[in-house]
Design a protein around this motif. Structure first.
Motif, PDB file in Angstrom:
ATOM      1  N   SER A 163      14.430  10.989  -4.615  1.00  0.00           N
ATOM      2  CA  SER A 163      15.496  10.093  -5.084  1.00  0.00           C
ATOM      3  C   SER A 163      14.950   8.784  -5.641  1.00  0.00           C
ATOM      4  N   ILE A 164      13.807   8.299  -5.118  1.00  0.00           N
ATOM      5  CA  ILE A 164      13.256   7.032  -5.607  1.00  0.00           C
ATOM      6  C   ILE A 164      12.743   7.159  -7.037  1.00  0.00           C
ATOM      7  N   PHE A 165      12.477   8.373  -7.484  1.00  0.00           N
ATOM      8  CA  PHE A 165      12.040   8.599  -8.863  1.00  0.00           C
ATOM      9  C   PHE A 165      13.239   8.845  -9.781  1.00  0.00           C
ATOM     10  N   GLN A 166      14.262   9.497  -9.259  1.00  0.00           N
ATOM     11  CA  GLN A 166      15.478   9.741 -10.052  1.00  0.00           C
ATOM     12  C   GLN A 166      16.206   8.432 -10.314  1.00  0.00           C
ATOM     13  N   TYR A 167      16.258   7.567  -9.299  1.00  0.00           N
ATOM     14  CA  TYR A 167      16.945   6.278  -9.410  1.00  0.00           C
ATOM     15  C   TYR A 167      15.917   5.145  -9.351  1.00  0.00           C
ATOM     16  N   HIS A 168      14.875   5.259 -10.163  1.00  0.00           N
ATOM     17  CA  HIS A 168      13.734   4.357 -10.027  1.00  0.00           C
ATOM     18  C   HIS A 168      14.091   2.890 -10.252  1.00  0.00           C
ATOM     19  N   ASP A 169      14.948   2.591 -11.209  1.00  0.00           N
ATOM     20  CA  ASP A 169      15.314   1.191 -11.449  1.00  0.00           C
ATOM     21  C   ASP A 169      16.058   0.601 -10.263  1.00  0.00           C
ATOM     22  N   SER A 170      17.031   1.334  -9.770  1.00  0.00           N
ATOM     23  CA  SER A 170      17.810   0.868  -8.619  1.00  0.00           C
ATOM     24  C   SER A 170      16.924   0.721  -7.395  1.00  0.00           C
ATOM     25  N   PHE A 171      16.054   1.712  -7.176  1.00  0.00           N
ATOM     26  CA  PHE A 171      15.170   1.647  -6.017  1.00  0.00           C
ATOM     27  C   PHE A 171      14.247   0.440  -6.083  1.00  0.00           C
ATOM     28  N   VAL A 215       0.853  -1.185   0.000  1.00  0.00           N
ATOM     29  CA  VAL A 215       0.000   0.000   0.000  1.00  0.00           C
ATOM     30  C   VAL A 215       0.890   1.237   0.000  1.00  0.00           C
ATOM     31  N   LEU A 216       0.649   2.147  -0.944  1.00  0.00           N
ATOM     32  CA  LEU A 216       1.461   3.344  -1.092  1.00  0.00           C
ATOM     33  C   LEU A 216       0.774   4.544  -0.435  1.00  0.00           C
ATOM     34  N   LEU A 217       1.552   5.281   0.351  1.00  0.00           N
ATOM     35  CA  LEU A 217       1.062   6.441   1.109  1.00  0.00           C
ATOM     36  C   LEU A 217       1.743   7.689   0.560  1.00  0.00           C
ATOM     37  N   GLN A 218       0.935   8.650   0.114  1.00  0.00           N
ATOM     38  CA  GLN A 218       1.404   9.730  -0.738  1.00  0.00           C
ATOM     39  C   GLN A 218       1.877  10.973   0.026  1.00  0.00           C
ATOM     40  N   HIS A 219       2.560  11.838  -0.712  1.00  0.00           N
ATOM     41  CA  HIS A 219       3.179  13.055  -0.175  1.00  0.00           C
ATOM     42  C   HIS A 219       2.189  14.213  -0.035  1.00  0.00           C
ATOM     43  N   PHE A 220       2.663  15.291   0.542  1.00  0.00           N
ATOM     44  CA  PHE A 220       1.964  16.561   0.701  1.00  0.00           C
ATOM     45  C   PHE A 220       1.262  16.956  -0.594  1.00  0.00           C
ATOM     46  N   THR A 221      -0.044  17.100  -0.560  1.00  0.00           N
ATOM     47  CA  THR A 221      -0.931  17.493  -1.659  1.00  0.00           C
ATOM     48  C   THR A 221      -0.979  16.474  -2.805  1.00  0.00           C
ATOM     49  N   GLY A 222      -0.308  15.355  -2.672  1.00  0.00           N
ATOM     50  CA  GLY A 222      -0.240  14.403  -3.774  1.00  0.00           C
ATOM     51  C   GLY A 222      -1.494  13.554  -3.905  1.00  0.00           C
ATOM     52  N   ASN A 223      -1.794  13.156  -5.140  1.00  0.00           N
ATOM     53  CA  ASN A 223      -2.895  12.237  -5.400  1.00  0.00           C
ATOM     54  C   ASN A 223      -2.340  10.999  -6.111  1.00  0.00           C
ATOM     55  N   MET A 224      -3.222  10.125  -6.590  1.00  0.00           N
ATOM     56  CA  MET A 224      -2.754   8.882  -7.218  1.00  0.00           C
ATOM     57  C   MET A 224      -1.929   9.152  -8.473  1.00  0.00           C
ATOM     58  N   ASP A 225      -2.258  10.209  -9.189  1.00  0.00           N
ATOM     59  CA  ASP A 225      -1.534  10.499 -10.421  1.00  0.00           C
ATOM     60  C   ASP A 225      -0.196  11.193 -10.184  1.00  0.00           C
ATOM     61  N   ALA A 226       0.126  11.466  -8.930  1.00  0.00           N
ATOM     62  CA  ALA A 226       1.442  12.026  -8.611  1.00  0.00           C
ATOM     63  C   ALA A 226       2.492  10.942  -8.435  1.00  0.00           C
ATOM     64  N   TRP A 227       2.064   9.676  -8.371  1.00  0.00           N
ATOM     65  CA  TRP A 227       3.029   8.578  -8.292  1.00  0.00           C
ATOM     66  C   TRP A 227       3.707   8.382  -9.645  1.00  0.00           C
ATOM     67  N   ASP A 228       4.944   7.920  -9.593  1.00  0.00           N
ATOM     68  CA  ASP A 228       5.726   7.662 -10.807  1.00  0.00           C
ATOM     69  C   ASP A 228       5.373   6.279 -11.346  1.00  0.00           C
ATOM     70  N   PRO A 229       4.826   6.177 -12.557  1.00  0.00           N
ATOM     71  CA  PRO A 229       4.525   4.861 -13.116  1.00  0.00           C
ATOM     72  C   PRO A 229       5.738   3.945 -13.200  1.00  0.00           C
ATOM     73  N   ALA A 230       6.933   4.522 -13.380  1.00  0.00           N
ATOM     74  CA  ALA A 230       8.137   3.690 -13.464  1.00  0.00           C
ATOM     75  C   ALA A 230       8.380   2.940 -12.165  1.00  0.00           C
ATOM     76  N   VAL A 231       7.973   3.513 -11.043  1.00  0.00           N
ATOM     77  CA  VAL A 231       8.106   2.861  -9.739  1.00  0.00           C
ATOM     78  C   VAL A 231       6.930   1.925  -9.486  1.00  0.00           C
TER      79      VAL A 231
END
Length: 301
Positions: free
Chosen positions: A283-291, A58-74
């Motif tokens: 950082s998890i979006f910048q280094y999404h593959d590694s993360f 289960v993913l818990l989002q950031h300040f003002t973020g919604n579902m579409d603020a998540w990175d699809p690559a992650v």
């Protein structure tokens, strides 16, 4: 006749796969249908990806973020081997209700949402403010939360630079999206990663969540500032977390200082620390593959 037999065989194979719960075809975050579930008078909007089997993440989002603020690559990569759930908490996106202005209420609502889905045990990934909720969930509900990933976040009383960096981000001329500054380093590599990230998060064209406005920003800002400014000198919440935790941060998180993640690592009983170079809050979006590779190993072992 051969066509009929092949069709019947295909149907039988598909049913077998679905019944085994091992390889149910999953939507991508960009196209996954938005669903709703009601609990405690709140009609939560959510999307679920991945196979039916495995411990849900289960993913818990950031300040003002919604579902579409998540990175699809992650999200899409994490969903290859397990169910992954993204959702909007009270008053955000298509979820109804008055926006919560404190972490305690957000935690209560997140727990109610997970219970409404019928899950007996989950893993959680909390990014930024979502990391505060993840900590509280893990401490209060050890029977529910199996493993925890804390990304770009800090501990209670860990401080924040929210107003400073938001002011800097929005003061720039011709800046279409503040996340290129808030989430990424300003090196050439960081700027390229930011552009790629923004392209991915805007890939969904149909059925996007409504953008967060002032009401959400004010409530979330209050929750974030109060939680990070309220001292917990004995680290009571962290001491209550016995589950394995993966802490992930950037080398220079300008919103929630990198030092806070290091404190998380030191104070948690069973924690690992992943620190990325030349990186900021996202950082998890910048280094999404590694993360994703590290998260996959952490969740599977």
């Amino acid at each position: 006749m051969n066509k009929i037999l092949r069709s019947l065989l295909l149907i039988a194979t598909t049913l077998s796969i679905i019944e085994s719960g091992t390889a149910l075809a999953a939507d991508k975050l960009e196209t996954a249908a938005t669903k709703f579930v009601e609990s405690n008078g709140i009609k939560f909007s959510y999307r679920i990806l991945g196979p039916q089997s495995g411990t849900p993440l289960v993913l818990l989002q950031h300040f003002t973020g919604n579902m579409d603020a998540w990175d699809p690559a992650v999200v899409n990569a994490l969903a290859k081997n397990r169910p992954v759930v993204v959702f909007n908490n009270r008053g955000v996106g298509a979820t109804n209700g008055v926006v919560a202005d404190n972490i305690a209420q957000m935690t209560t609502d997140a727990y109610a949402f997970i219970q409404a889905l019928g899950y007996k045990q989950v893993d959680v990934l909390g990014f930024s403010m979502g990391g505060f909720v993840a900590q509280e969930l893990a401490a209060q509900h050890p029977e529910l939360v199996r493993k925890v990933i804390l990304a770009g976040t800090t501990h209670q009383g860990g401080g924040n630079h929210l107003m400073k960096v938001l002011g800097e981000a929005f003061s720039r001329a011709n800046a279409p999206d503040p996340r290129d500054y808030l989430f990424f380093s300003q090196s050439e590599a960081g700027k390229q990663a930011a552009a790629a990230f923004l392209s991915r998060v805007y890939a969904r064209k149909e059925g996007r969540d409504p953008e967060s406005g002032k009401e959400i920003a004010d409530a979330h800002g209050k929750a974030l500032i109060v939680w990070t400014s309220t001292p917990d000198p004995e680290f009571k919440t962290l001491k209550a977390i016995q589950q394995p935790v993966l802490v992930v941060t950037g080398s220079n998180d300008t919103m929630l200082p990198t030092e806070g993640s290091i404190t998380l690592y030191k104070q948690l009983k069973n924690a690992q620390l992943l620190l990325y170079p030349d990186s900021n809050h996202g950082s998890i979006f910048q280094y999404h593959d590694s993360f994703v590779n590290t998260a996959e190993f952490f969740l599977s072992h």
